[in-house]
Design a protein around this motif. Structure first.
Motif, PDB file in Angstrom:
ATOM      1  N   LEU A 317     -37.236 -47.214-109.473  1.00 40.54           N
ATOM      2  CA  LEU A 317     -37.009 -46.164-108.468  1.00 40.54           C
ATOM      3  C   LEU A 317     -35.916 -45.205-108.922  1.00 40.54           C
ATOM      4  CD1 LEU A 317     -36.555 -46.904-104.687  1.00 40.54           C
ATOM      5  CD2 LEU A 317     -34.948 -45.448-105.869  1.00 40.54           C
ATOM      6  N   VAL A 321     -37.089 -38.876-110.119  1.00 42.09           N
ATOM      7  CA  VAL A 321     -36.493 -37.720-109.457  1.00 42.09           C
ATOM      8  C   VAL A 321     -37.332 -37.380-108.221  1.00 42.09           C
ATOM      9  CG1 VAL A 321     -35.948 -35.263-109.666  1.00 42.09           C
ATOM     10  CG2 VAL A 321     -35.531 -36.806-111.583  1.00 42.09           C
ATOM     11  N   GLY A 322     -36.667 -37.119-107.125  1.00 39.33           N
ATOM     12  CA  GLY A 322     -37.383 -36.699-105.917  1.00 39.33           C
ATOM     13  C   GLY A 322     -37.759 -37.813-104.971  1.00 39.33           C
ATOM     14  N   GLY A 324     -35.850 -39.863-103.108  1.00 34.17           N
ATOM     15  CA  GLY A 324     -35.099 -39.790-101.854  1.00 34.17           C
ATOM     16  C   GLY A 324     -35.606 -38.648-100.987  1.00 34.17           C
ATOM     17  N   ARG A 325     -35.846 -37.522-101.615  1.00 34.75           N
ATOM     18  CA  ARG A 325     -36.303 -36.353-100.870  1.00 34.75           C
ATOM     19  C   ARG A 325     -37.667 -36.609-100.225  1.00 34.75           C
ATOM     20  NH1 ARG A 325     -40.551 -33.643-101.904  1.00 34.75           N
ATOM     21  NH2 ARG A 325     -40.069 -33.579-104.125  1.00 34.75           N
ATOM     22  N   LEU A 328     -37.337 -38.932 -97.257  1.00 35.87           N
ATOM     23  CA  LEU A 328     -36.817 -38.250 -96.068  1.00 35.87           C
ATOM     24  C   LEU A 328     -37.862 -37.304 -95.455  1.00 35.87           C
ATOM     25  CD1 LEU A 328     -33.099 -37.522 -97.033  1.00 35.87           C
ATOM     26  CD2 LEU A 328     -34.061 -39.438 -95.759  1.00 35.87           C
ATOM     27  N   GLU A 332     -39.146 -37.283 -91.628  1.00 36.24           N
ATOM     28  CA  GLU A 332     -39.115 -36.050 -90.850  1.00 36.24           C
ATOM     29  C   GLU A 332     -40.467 -35.781 -90.185  1.00 36.24           C
ATOM     30  OE1 GLU A 332     -37.088 -33.299 -93.435  1.00 36.24           O
ATOM     31  OE2 GLU A 332     -37.481 -31.698 -91.974  1.00 36.24           O
ATOM     32  N   PHE A 338     -32.286 -39.760 -89.512  1.00 37.04           N
ATOM     33  CA  PHE A 338     -31.656 -40.942 -90.097  1.00 37.04           C
ATOM     34  C   PHE A 338     -30.148 -40.817 -90.029  1.00 37.04           C
ATOM     35  CE2 PHE A 338     -29.815 -39.915 -94.287  1.00 37.04           C
ATOM     36  CZ  PHE A 338     -30.176 -38.595 -94.373  1.00 37.04           C
ATOM     37  N   MET A 341     -28.109 -43.577 -95.721  1.00 33.81           N
ATOM     38  CA  MET A 341     -29.103 -43.920 -96.731  1.00 33.81           C
ATOM     39  C   MET A 341     -28.432 -44.584 -97.926  1.00 33.81           C
ATOM     40  SD  MET A 341     -32.145 -41.485 -98.168  1.00 33.81           S
ATOM     41  CE  MET A 341     -31.374 -40.714 -99.582  1.00 33.81           C
ATOM     42  N   ILE A 348     -33.660 -48.635-101.862  1.00 36.88           N
ATOM     43  CA  ILE A 348     -32.989 -47.641-101.040  1.00 36.88           C
ATOM     44  C   ILE A 348     -33.241 -48.065 -99.595  1.00 36.88           C
ATOM     45  CG2 ILE A 348     -34.974 -46.060-100.884  1.00 36.88           C
ATOM     46  CD1 ILE A 348     -32.997 -43.777-101.529  1.00 36.88           C
TER      47      ILE A 348
END
Lengths: 453, 453
Positions: A317, A321-322, A324-325, A328, A332, A338, A341, A348
């Motif tokens: 993990l 890249v990306g 976490g985004r 989220l 959303e 949240f 984190m 995570i």
């Protein structure tokens, strides 16, 4: 110049209004008085605002509501009577409320706002009448006439920036100004109310607008406690808090004053003093922009429960890249906000309020995360509490984390999560709900009880 | 059945190859031997792989490179000579390398891969010849013939899933199989190399494919240390690690074995044993799927520096749905990958490797975040170190955070950040770079030094 706001219990009876009068008269700087609707006289009592809501609902449903109407007028009449005021003021209030109740019901939200706001508006008239009856120059000020313009969001109005210039002119008026809290007017001249703690918001806006030296917020507690008194018996009072400390504490259920209400005062760096109408000689709690911190690293402990964590494990993990985004984004989409984190190398976690996730949604969220992020393992843990240590003195204090985690270890509390490192004035521990009380007690003992000399 | 992989220093001289022979012969389960290219014989020596790179670069630039070519062949010749092998094997290697060097140079990356891979490929032939010279049935195995198919990514090949079934058939072959590490073939029958530690990857793939009982990885250290020996003198060895512990440690600069190389073995839950070619009787370090943890909560301490944090403050940030996601989107646009994201109420920080952010970019990132997210304050803090405590025993250990933060407080190290709560096997502390050594020493003292009886 001071803005003085009084809460509902501070204005619930004639006797309370007399206390308010004495408080205002004892300091010539107390020039603008923000009033709430009459609150509870005793624990089982009903607030005038709640009577008004019942009244409006009855009118909306049945086109009338005599009984509810009488209940409201009865409260004002008893206060006026107690204060020896002429009948005129009660008639004024009677006619005003009846006019609102018989007003346009096409938009129930607007109708409700207009009726609710009468609680503060009419009480301001009554309080002004009492001041006048004592031969004091006092004026009821209507928010429309004064220029308190707000956005058109019933029950959640935001002040419009042009209000500040208009309200600044209140400085030039003579006498004591009695200003109703809780509402303003939209551009169509309709009443729109603020969210809860609306009178606090009015006071805060006025403090900013007139560039007050102090915003005094009179309520029914002597001071803010350093910790929840239902968890720790008879805890210490906090006599000074910074805005940041207040914000951090308020987040985890520390609710003497709704923190957002203070934003206008905060932006103008006006100190706020929370005081007790019944013990006005006590210093109360001052909320200030900055303070000297000589009383140890921690100034308050707050805690709140009802959190859960979504744990996601995926091999490698960390290299993605990306991730976490995208995680989220999924939250959303489900409308979830949240709190924290924390992340490991291959995992995570996201901490959120669990009341956002009904049971039927949980499975969908889990499988969605699993599929979209190709996660190896997704798991929801329930019933977590977050405990927040708050204090400006923590900023550069080497041993605070050690003291806190020691205290928790000695109380045999397992730390599920530590979040430290963004805020300089707080440190957060996540524990199981069943451990919350024990944890808070242990932290209080460590940081407060020992300080007694 | 065991897969045995030997690193470059384990095969750097004839004497070393003899040790390899003895190790393989001492256990009949050691059936497949993965070899690296000859490594350094002494600290200032040049690895054959580096000689090959210089050679290929010379050919690419000048169409020839006699001197570089001779240097490579010289290394093989000296090993062969030392081992008393017939001239034939050196001729084979000579002709093979010359053919590669005179091959198609249209695609320099492919050309480079083919030349580099000859280091392992030819050494496998030499090692097989030595085994045969000792009257042992041993066979050089070419990865193409065995079916090690990889993706067409020069210098970063990924094994293709169909390889596993093909390679499984190696089980049925007789004798000892000498398999070159570091490369496979794409579907166009071209050589493509793995990333760094490529021979480790080959061994790991073979272990998975043949369902080995053990993957032995021979290198030049007795075991993995519990902490960086340049920070702590003569630290304890770790004799057993789980894969998860290995991953967490590797993340913060713990690099005996490149952790990603182990993924194929990990997926098949095959234990890995890191051993020393020069001290094969020592137990080494076993990396296993799960272990009993009886040696305290912490199994290793890793640390790495060169991190920075971007701190973002915004009043009421906490109420803003989507803030974290939008922040991460901005970082992604700049191609930045983040490590951690601790959050407060009105602030959030992102920790990342600072070498990703050249000076000229920093200002742009800061102003971009400020504008797009309407942040009140954005600040970059440089020169942070992350210290990772890793151990399966930490999962339910009440006092670990207390012991660690106490040790840091006593060493007068200010904790900039704590990240605990996602991974169950690690706890991370952020400190200033100048404090890193002192912090690691203090943590080592706390969790390891005291354990001596």
């Amino acid at each position: 110049m001071k803005i003085v706001k009084f809460g509902g219990t501070s204005l619930a009876t004639g006797n309370q209004v007399r206390k308010v009068f004495d408080i205002v008269m004892s300091d010539p700087e107390r020039r603008i008085v923000v009033v709430s609707a009459p609150g509870k006289r005793y624990p089982e009592d009903i607030k005038v605002t709640d009577l008004l809501i019942a009244c409006a609902e009855h009118y909306l449903r049945f086109g009338e509501g005599r009984e509810q109407f009488e209940a409201v007028i009865g409260r004002y009449a008893s206060i006026a009577d107690d204060l020896g005021l002429a009948e005129e003021i009660v008639n004024t209030i009677h006619d005003d409320l009846l006019k609102r109740l018989n007003g346009n019901r096409k938009n129930p939200q607007k109708y409700m706002d207009a009726v609710k706001a009468s609680g503060e508006d009419n009480h301001a008239k009554l309080v002004a009448a009492y001041f006048q009856s004592q031969d004091i120059e006092a004026h009821y000020v209507n928010p429309k006439e004064a220029g308190l313009w707000v956005s058109d969001e019933p029950g959640g109005a935001q002040v419009l920036s042009e209000s500040y210039d208009a309200l600044y002119k209140l400085r030039d008026r003579s006498g004591i100004l009695i200003f109703p809290g809780f509402f303003g007017y939209n551009k169509a001249d309709e009443i729109v109310t603020f969210s809860r703690s609306g009178s606090d918001i009015t006071g805060s806006i006025l403090a900013n607008a007139v560039k007050a030296d102090l915003y005094e917020n009179f309520t029914d507690v002597d001071a803010v406690f350093s910790v929840n008194p239902t968890i720790v018996n008879n805890p210490k009072e906090v006599h000074e808090l910074t805005y940041r400390e207040m914000r951090e504490l308020a987040y985890a259920g520390f609710t003497v004053l709704h923190d957002e209400a203070l934003i206008p005062a905060f932006r103008a760096r006006i100190p706020v003093n929370i005081k007790n109408t019944n013990h006005p000689y006590k210093p109360g709690t001052r909320i200030v922009y900055e303070r000297e911190h000589t009383n140890g690293p921690v100034n308050g402990i707050a805690s709140d429960n009802g959190f859960c964590s979504i744990y996601i494990e995926k091999y490698l993990l960390n290299k993605e890249v990306g991730f976490g985004r995208r995680l989220l984004s999924i939250l959303e989409e489900f409308g979830l906000s949240f709190e924290h984190m924390p992340s490991g190398i291959d995992d995570i976690s996201v901490i959120l309020r669990q009341d956002q996730i009904p049971d039927h949604l949980e499975k969908r969220i889990v499988s969605r995360i699993k599929e979209d992020l190709d996660a190896d393992h997704v798991m929801v843990r329930h019933d977590l509490s977050l405990i927040m240590l708050v204090g400006e003195g923590m900023r550069n204090n080497v041993g605070t984390a050690a003291r806190a985690s020691n205290a928790l270890a000695q109380a045999e509390v397992n730390i599920e999560m530590i979040n430290q490192g963004s805020s300089e004035v707080s440190m957060m521990f996540g524990v199981k709900e069943k451990d919350e009380k024990r944890a808070v007690q242990a932290l209080y003992e460590e940081f407060f009880a020992g300080v007694v000399v």
